[in-house]
Design a protein around this motif. Structure first.
Motif, mmCIF file in Angstrom:
data_model
loop_
_atom_site.group_PDB
_atom_site.id
_atom_site.type_symbol
_atom_site.label_atom_id
_atom_site.label_comp_id
_atom_site.label_asym_id
_atom_site.label_seq_id
_atom_site.Cartn_x
_atom_site.Cartn_y
_atom_site.Cartn_z
ATOM 1 N N LYS A 138 -36.882 -57.872 -25.162
ATOM 2 C CA LYS A 138 -36.357 -57.092 -24.045
ATOM 3 C C LYS A 138 -34.934 -56.693 -24.403
ATOM 4 N N ASN B 101 -31.120 -55.976 -24.463
ATOM 5 C CA ASN B 101 -29.873 -56.470 -23.875
ATOM 6 C C ASN B 101 -30.023 -57.695 -22.980
ATOM 7 N N THR B 102 -30.971 -58.547 -23.295
ATOM 8 C CA THR B 102 -31.040 -59.805 -22.565
ATOM 9 C C THR B 102 -30.390 -60.875 -23.433
#
Length: 163
Positions: free
Chosen positions: A37, A39-40
Motif C-alpha cells: 500500500k 505511503n503506509t
C-alpha cells in the motif's frame, strides 16, 4: 566461467555470504506478507528491511573485492549497522500492526549465527594490506591518520617512466 571458479565472485562460497543469503530469503518471505500500500508505515518498513538485507550481501562483496584493510573495515561497519537495524525491525512491524511479527524470530536466529561468522571474518582481515585512512576511522591497530605514508619513500623516476 561460473562463480565457483570466478575469483571476482569467490565471496559467494564463504559461509558468511551464504548466511547473508539465508537472511535475505527469510526477510523476503516476511516482506511478501506485508501488503503493498502506498505511503503506509508498513510499506516503508518493508522497503527498509529489504534494503538492509540486500546491503549485507553487497557489502560482503565490496569488502572482499576491495581487499584493503580500511575498505574492508568500512564495509564491515555498514554490514553491522544493517544487521542491527534488521534486529530492530520487528518492533516497528509490531507497532504498526503487522500480524505475523513472530516470524521475525527466525531472522533473529539467523542474525545471531551471522554475527558469530562476522566476528571471525573481520578477524581474518589482513591488517598489513592497508592505505592510511586519513579520516582516522578504519586504520589497523597502531596506525594513525597523521602517520607518514611509507609509500611516499618509494622513488619514482619520471625520466624513465613508461609512456
Amino acid at each position: 566461467m561460473n562463480y565457483e571458479t570466478n575469483p571476482v565472485r569467490a565471496h559467494e562460497n564463504f559461509a558468511i555470504y551464504k548466511k547473508s543469503e539465508e537472511i535475505f530469503e527469510v526477510v523476503q518471505q516476511i516482506a511478501d506478507l506485508i501488503p503493498d500500500k502506498d505511503n503506509t508505515p508498513l510499506s516503508q518498513i518493508k522497503a527498509q528491511m529489504l534494503e538492509d538485507a540486500m546491503m549485507i550481501q553487497a557489502k560482503i562483496a565490496g569488502a572482499e573485492g576491495g581487499d584493503i584493510y580500511d575498505i574492508r573495515m568500512e564495509n564491515a561497519a555498514i554490514i553491522r549497522k544493517a544487521a542491527r537495524d534488521l534486529m530492530l525491525t520487528s518492533h516497528s512491524l509490531k507497532i504498526f500492526g503487522f500480524k505475523e511479527v513472530e516470524y521475525f524470530d527466525i531472522v533473529y536466529g539467523l542474525l545471531e549465527d551471522f554475527r558469530l561468522l562476522f566476528i571471525d571474518w573481520v578477524a581474518g582481515f589482513d591488517q598489513w594490506n592497508y592505505i592510511i585512512d586519513r579520516w582516522g576511522l578504519f586504520n589497523p591497530p597502531g596506525i594513525g591518520p597523521h602517520d607518514k605514508d611509507p609509500n611516499n619513500d618509494i622513488p619514482f623516476d619520471t625520466d624513465n617512466s613508461i609512456d
